[in-house]
Design a protein around this motif. Structure first.
Motif, PDB file in Angstrom:
ATOM      1  N   TYR A 166       0.824  -1.214   0.000  1.00 54.75           N
ATOM      2  CA  TYR A 166       0.000   0.000   0.000  1.00 54.75           C
ATOM      3  C   TYR A 166       0.852   1.256   0.000  1.00 54.75           C
ATOM      4  CZ  TYR A 166      -3.643  -3.320   0.916  1.00 54.75           C
ATOM      5  OH  TYR A 166      -4.489  -4.378   0.800  1.00 54.75           O
ATOM      6  N   TYR A 167       2.121   1.088   0.328  1.00 48.70           N
ATOM      7  CA  TYR A 167       3.043   2.209   0.485  1.00 48.70           C
ATOM      8  C   TYR A 167       3.049   3.108  -0.756  1.00 48.70           C
ATOM      9  CZ  TYR A 167       7.536   4.570   1.251  1.00 48.70           C
ATOM     10  OH  TYR A 167       8.524   5.511   1.397  1.00 48.70           O
ATOM     11  N   GLU A 168       3.249   2.507  -1.944  1.00 51.37           N
ATOM     12  CA  GLU A 168       3.361   3.300  -3.171  1.00 51.37           C
ATOM     13  C   GLU A 168       2.072   4.055  -3.475  1.00 51.37           C
ATOM     14  OE1 GLU A 168       5.371   4.488  -5.574  1.00 51.37           O
ATOM     15  OE2 GLU A 168       6.900   3.905  -4.120  1.00 51.37           O
ATOM     16  N   ASP A 169       0.949   3.343  -3.312  1.00 55.70           N
ATOM     17  CA  ASP A 169      -0.335   3.939  -3.673  1.00 55.70           C
ATOM     18  C   ASP A 169      -0.759   5.074  -2.754  1.00 55.70           C
ATOM     19  OD1 ASP A 169      -0.979   2.751  -5.971  1.00 55.70           O
ATOM     20  OD2 ASP A 169      -2.290   1.207  -5.122  1.00 55.70           O
ATOM     21  N   TYR A 170      -0.338   5.015  -1.530  1.00 54.28           N
ATOM     22  CA  TYR A 170      -0.771   6.050  -0.588  1.00 54.28           C
ATOM     23  C   TYR A 170       0.392   6.980  -0.222  1.00 54.28           C
ATOM     24  CZ  TYR A 170      -5.182   3.617  -0.199  1.00 54.28           C
ATOM     25  OH  TYR A 170      -6.385   3.055  -0.482  1.00 54.28           O
ATOM     26  N   TYR A 171       1.349   6.456   0.542  1.00 55.61           N
ATOM     27  CA  TYR A 171       2.440   7.323   1.004  1.00 55.61           C
ATOM     28  C   TYR A 171       3.242   7.855  -0.188  1.00 55.61           C
ATOM     29  CZ  TYR A 171       6.254   9.132   3.816  1.00 55.61           C
ATOM     30  OH  TYR A 171       7.179   9.967   4.388  1.00 55.61           O
ATOM     31  N   GLY A 172       3.524   6.988  -1.154  1.00 55.72           N
ATOM     32  CA  GLY A 172       4.290   7.393  -2.337  1.00 55.72           C
ATOM     33  C   GLY A 172       3.614   8.546  -3.069  1.00 55.72           C
ATOM     34  N   ARG A 173       2.305   8.421  -3.263  1.00 56.90           N
ATOM     35  CA  ARG A 173       1.590   9.499  -3.964  1.00 56.90           C
ATOM     36  C   ARG A 173       1.575  10.784  -3.148  1.00 56.90           C
ATOM     37  NH1 ARG A 173      -1.363   8.083  -8.636  1.00 56.90           N
ATOM     38  NH2 ARG A 173      -1.321   5.824  -8.872  1.00 56.90           N
ATOM     39  N   ALA A 174       1.451  10.634  -1.831  1.00 56.09           N
ATOM     40  CA  ALA A 174       1.376  11.833  -0.979  1.00 56.09           C
ATOM     41  C   ALA A 174       2.709  12.599  -0.979  1.00 56.09           C
ATOM     42  CB  ALA A 174       0.987  11.443   0.445  1.00 56.09           C
ATOM     43  N   VAL A 175       3.839  11.880  -0.900  1.00 58.23           N
ATOM     44  CA  VAL A 175       5.120  12.601  -0.885  1.00 58.23           C
ATOM     45  C   VAL A 175       5.500  13.095  -2.284  1.00 58.23           C
ATOM     46  CG1 VAL A 175       6.089  11.707   1.261  1.00 58.23           C
ATOM     47  CG2 VAL A 175       6.421  10.408  -0.830  1.00 58.23           C
ATOM     48  N   SER A 176       4.929  12.446  -3.302  1.00 56.38           N
ATOM     49  CA  SER A 176       5.129  12.957  -4.654  1.00 56.38           C
ATOM     50  C   SER A 176       4.317  14.258  -4.833  1.00 56.38           C
ATOM     51  CB  SER A 176       4.682  11.893  -5.664  1.00 56.38           C
ATOM     52  OG  SER A 176       4.468  12.453  -6.907  1.00 56.38           O
ATOM     53  N   TYR A 177       3.112  14.254  -4.273  1.00 50.40           N
ATOM     54  CA  TYR A 177       2.295  15.480  -4.291  1.00 50.40           C
ATOM     55  C   TYR A 177       3.041  16.616  -3.586  1.00 50.40           C
ATOM     56  CZ  TYR A 177      -1.161  18.894  -2.854  1.00 50.40           C
ATOM     57  OH  TYR A 177      -1.826  20.085  -2.631  1.00 50.40           O
ATOM     58  N   ARG A 178       3.675  16.258  -2.485  1.00 48.63           N
ATOM     59  CA  ARG A 178       4.405  17.267  -1.707  1.00 48.63           C
ATOM     60  C   ARG A 178       5.481  17.931  -2.554  1.00 48.63           C
ATOM     61  NH1 ARG A 178       6.717  16.138   4.412  1.00 48.63           N
ATOM     62  NH2 ARG A 178       6.864  18.325   4.964  1.00 48.63           N
ATOM     63  N   LYS A 179       6.120  17.145  -3.379  1.00 46.60           N
ATOM     64  CA  LYS A 179       7.152  17.666  -4.288  1.00 46.60           C
ATOM     65  C   LYS A 179       6.520  18.640  -5.297  1.00 46.60           C
ATOM     66  CE  LYS A 179      11.303  17.514  -6.148  1.00 46.60           C
ATOM     67  NZ  LYS A 179      12.510  17.858  -5.413  1.00 46.60           N
ATOM     68  N   GLN A 180       5.408  18.194  -5.878  1.00 45.44           N
ATOM     69  CA  GLN A 180       4.714  19.052  -6.859  1.00 45.44           C
ATOM     70  C   GLN A 180       4.250  20.358  -6.222  1.00 45.44           C
ATOM     71  OE1 GLN A 180       1.509  17.067  -9.156  1.00 45.44           O
ATOM     72  NE2 GLN A 180       2.423  15.163  -8.468  1.00 45.44           N
ATOM     73  N   LEU A 181       3.724  20.236  -5.013  1.00 43.63           N
ATOM     74  CA  LEU A 181       3.213  21.424  -4.317  1.00 43.63           C
ATOM     75  C   LEU A 181       4.346  22.419  -4.049  1.00 43.63           C
ATOM     76  CD1 LEU A 181       0.778  22.791  -2.746  1.00 43.63           C
ATOM     77  CD2 LEU A 181       1.751  21.712  -0.712  1.00 43.63           C
ATOM     78  N   SER A 182       5.490  21.907  -3.596  1.00 46.57           N
ATOM     79  CA  SER A 182       6.610  22.807  -3.296  1.00 46.57           C
ATOM     80  C   SER A 182       7.079  23.519  -4.563  1.00 46.57           C
ATOM     81  CB  SER A 182       7.775  22.026  -2.689  1.00 46.57           C
ATOM     82  OG  SER A 182       7.378  21.489  -1.452  1.00 46.57           O
ATOM     83  N   ALA A 183       7.121  22.786  -5.678  1.00 49.08           N
ATOM     84  CA  ALA A 183       7.533  23.401  -6.949  1.00 49.08           C
ATOM     85  C   ALA A 183       6.509  24.467  -7.355  1.00 49.08           C
ATOM     86  CB  ALA A 183       7.644  22.331  -8.031  1.00 49.08           C
ATOM     87  N   PHE A 184       5.245  24.169  -7.157  1.00 49.23           N
ATOM     88  CA  PHE A 184       4.190  25.125  -7.497  1.00 49.23           C
ATOM     89  C   PHE A 184       4.314  26.395  -6.644  1.00 49.23           C
ATOM     90  CE2 PHE A 184      -0.124  26.761  -6.612  1.00 49.23           C
ATOM     91  CZ  PHE A 184      -0.445  27.191  -7.888  1.00 49.23           C
ATOM     92  N   MET A 185       4.568  26.207  -5.337  1.00 53.16           N
ATOM     93  CA  MET A 185       4.666  27.379  -4.459  1.00 53.16           C
ATOM     94  C   MET A 185       5.912  28.200  -4.808  1.00 53.16           C
ATOM     95  SD  MET A 185       1.875  27.036  -2.896  1.00 53.16           S
ATOM     96  CE  MET A 185       2.023  28.637  -2.171  1.00 53.16           C
ATOM     97  N   GLU A 186       6.960  27.521  -5.238  1.00 51.38           N
ATOM     98  CA  GLU A 186       8.166  28.227  -5.657  1.00 51.38           C
ATOM     99  C   GLU A 186       7.842  29.132  -6.847  1.00 51.38           C
ATOM    100  OE1 GLU A 186      11.230  25.399  -5.243  1.00 51.38           O
ATOM    101  OE2 GLU A 186      12.763  26.819  -5.898  1.00 51.38           O
TER     102      GLU A 186
END
Lengths: 466, 87
Positions: free
Chosen positions: A350-370
């Motif tokens: 379940y790690y990839e589907d949940y935690y993996g997606r969430a920390v990938s989102y975090r990366k996208q969000l940080s780039a967006f805020m930048e």
């Protein structure tokens, strides 16, 4: 003299000049605690020992103060006494501030209403039928009722800013790593940040300049120097640019809050800002991603409560049963839900589907805020979708999580943000947020103070009452 | 969310009350499933940007009040934490 209405630096100057004594200052806040605390229940532990300058401080009960209980509002730590102090409190104490008490919170800071505390809910001084928000609800209520000059809270997903909005006070969360987390009981270590609740932006800036800065005991603290208080307001903010979200995001707030928010935007423009509406569709996933990241970290951080070294223990025949019974008896329902979901999203398959997606989102969000902050100095948005709700009104956990819609993305990206009181809606306060780029606390505080001076907020209604 | 792995989690995180919490977890997971709308993960961020972890010398420090730490434990025996027999 009403010390609740004066700024910290003003009171300290008067003490230096011999115009008032620390005892007079302390007695003022003591008197207000006697008046308000029986009704509000803002404190878990109160201290009546004047030390130093007499300025009374509230410290959230997940921040350690040596020799006093740190319960985290949990049955698990009901009898726990801290053997050391948090760096943030040590720095305040070294500057002469006096502890008034440890303030109430949602159990382990997991909540938005201060209702899940094992020691009972805190009530909102504006309307005791309502919650003060959470999880730093005790700190916000204590400041709003003038029981303390300011308070420390912790903000993992909005836990300083949301109660600040509900209680009509200032809630300041600096960039991740600006205030040491040493001595702050860990909930979600990559999101947790100590914040400040005060009655003015000026006071928040003052406290930030005292508690902030590098700490060898927290390897995530930034080495960048924290601005000196005098430096923060040494030059005015004349012109600036800002963005605010379009209807897709703003639509999460109630109509009246949206209307008031647009007045806030107009004021920012009148004060020299050039504003622009932006589309922020990514924010619509922040709540879900936050829930996964925060709870994954919480399930790991809260594994330490096993009945062996401290805290509650339920005796059993074997070790596994002792763990199971201790944890089942010691934690409340909301904490259990979070530990369970956190454990699940980290498990194999379940790690990839949940935690993996969430920390990938975090990366996208940080780039967006930048990108956002490469085009504008500030982002303005509501702090909460509505005013304070009634105690017991939110029974559904997911509905409760959505209270933090406007605040969690800030923690995921590690940005600094401040909520300042704007107005009263049906007699209840509402605050709005200013978010800035990483480490630009100076600019953010300057704008917040500039706007605060122009806002005719009646937060002093409570503070004027004796 | 299938039932068997979900039951294993209770053992993993050392909590009871499966019957009470399983239906609640079902509901929570149908809510967070919204994240599946996002594209497949490529890059990850485990902490906020710009953070550089600092190294320090790995020097053991003695805690000055060892007795106070031990006194916090629910049960101690001969200066050690005591737990039920494991073997």
């Amino acid at each position: 003299m009403n010390f609740s209405l004066m700024s910290i630096d003003e009171i300290l100057r008067m003490e230096e000049n011999g115009e008032v004594s620390p005892r007079q200052v302390w007695d003022h806040f003591s008197e207000r605690r006697r008046r308000w605390e029986p009704e509000i229940n803002a404190f878990i532990t109160t201290v009546e020992d004047l030390e130093g300058n007499g300025l009374a401080v509230g410290v959230k009960d997940n921040i350690a103060v040596k020799g006093l209980p740190t319960t985290c509002g949990s049955r698990m730590l009901r009898n726990y006494e801290s053997p050391y102090s948090a760096t943030a409190w040590e720095r305040l104490r070294a500057r002469g501030f006096s502890l008034a008490g440890k303030t109430n919170l949602d159990e382990f800071a997991m909540g938005s209403s201060t209702e899940t505390s094992f020691l009972g809910p805190t009530r909102n001084p504006w309307d005791p039928e309502r919650t003060p928000g959470g999880s730093s609800g005790g700190s916000a209520a204590a400041v709003a009722a003038g029981m303390v000059k300011f308070a420390l809270g912790s903000d993992t997903g909005g836990s300083v800013r949301q109660p600040a909005s509900f209680c009509g006070v200032v809630g300041f969360k600096p960039t991740y790593g600006r205030i040491s987390r040493f001595g702050l009981v860990a909930f979600a270590s990559s999101l947790d940040q100590i914040g400040i609740l005060s009655t003015s932006v000026r006071d928040a800036a003052y406290v930030f300049s005292v508690v902030g800065g590098d700490d060898p005991r927290d390897s995530t603290t930034s080495r960048r120097p924290v601005p000196d208080f005098q430096e923060i307001f040494s030059s005015p903010l004349d012109s600036f640019t800002f963005v605010y979200p379009d209807e897709e995001v703003l639509g999460r707030a109630e109509d009246e809050v949206r209307r008031e928010f647009m007045e806030f935007v107009k004021m920012a423009e009148a004060l020299g800002g050039r504003g622009k509406e932006v589309s922020m569709p990514l924010l619509n996933y922040a709540m879900e991603a936050y829930y996964i990241v925060a709870n994954a970290e919480a399930s790991s951080n809260l594994a330490r409560y096993d009945g062996v070294r401290y805290g509650l223990r339920q005796e059993a025949e074997d070790l596994l049963q002792m763990y199971m019974k201790t944890r089942t008896a010691g934690f409340g329902d909301e904490v259990k839900r979070r530990i369970l979901t956190g454990g699940f999203v980290l498990s194999r398959g379940y790690y990839e589907d949940y935690y993996g997606r969430a920390v990938s989102y975090r990366k996208q969000l940080s780039a967006f805020m930048e990108d956002v902050f490469s085009r504008a100095d500030f982002l303005l948005l509501p702090t909460t979708p509505h005013v304070a709700f009634k105690i017991g009104e939110r029974q559904d956990p997911i509905e409760m999580y959505m209270e933090d819609f406007f605040t969690v993305f800030v923690n995921l990206a590690g940005l600094p943000a401040i909520s300042i009181p704007w107005s009263l809606l049906d007699g209840l306060p509402i605050g709005f947020q200013i978010v800035s780029r990483w480490y630009n606390e100076i600019g953010m505080l300057r704008l917040a103070e500039k706007m605060e001076r122009s806002i005719d907020f009646k937060n002093k209604l409570i503070l004027k009452e004796v | 969310m299938s039932e068997s792995p979900a039951r294993d989690i209770f053992q993993l995180v050392k909590l009871e009350e499966e019957r009470k919490f399983l239906p609640q977890l079902e509901r929570i997971f149908s809510w967070v499933n919204k994240l599946q709308e996002l594209s497949q993960p490529q890059e990850y961020a485990f902490y906020p940007p710009g953070l550089s972890l600092k190294l320090r010398r790995d020097v053991p420090e003695e805690f000055p009040e060892r007795d106070k730490l031990l006194a916090l434990a629910p049960r101690i025996k001969e200066g050690h934490f005591a737990v039920p027999r494991v073997i």
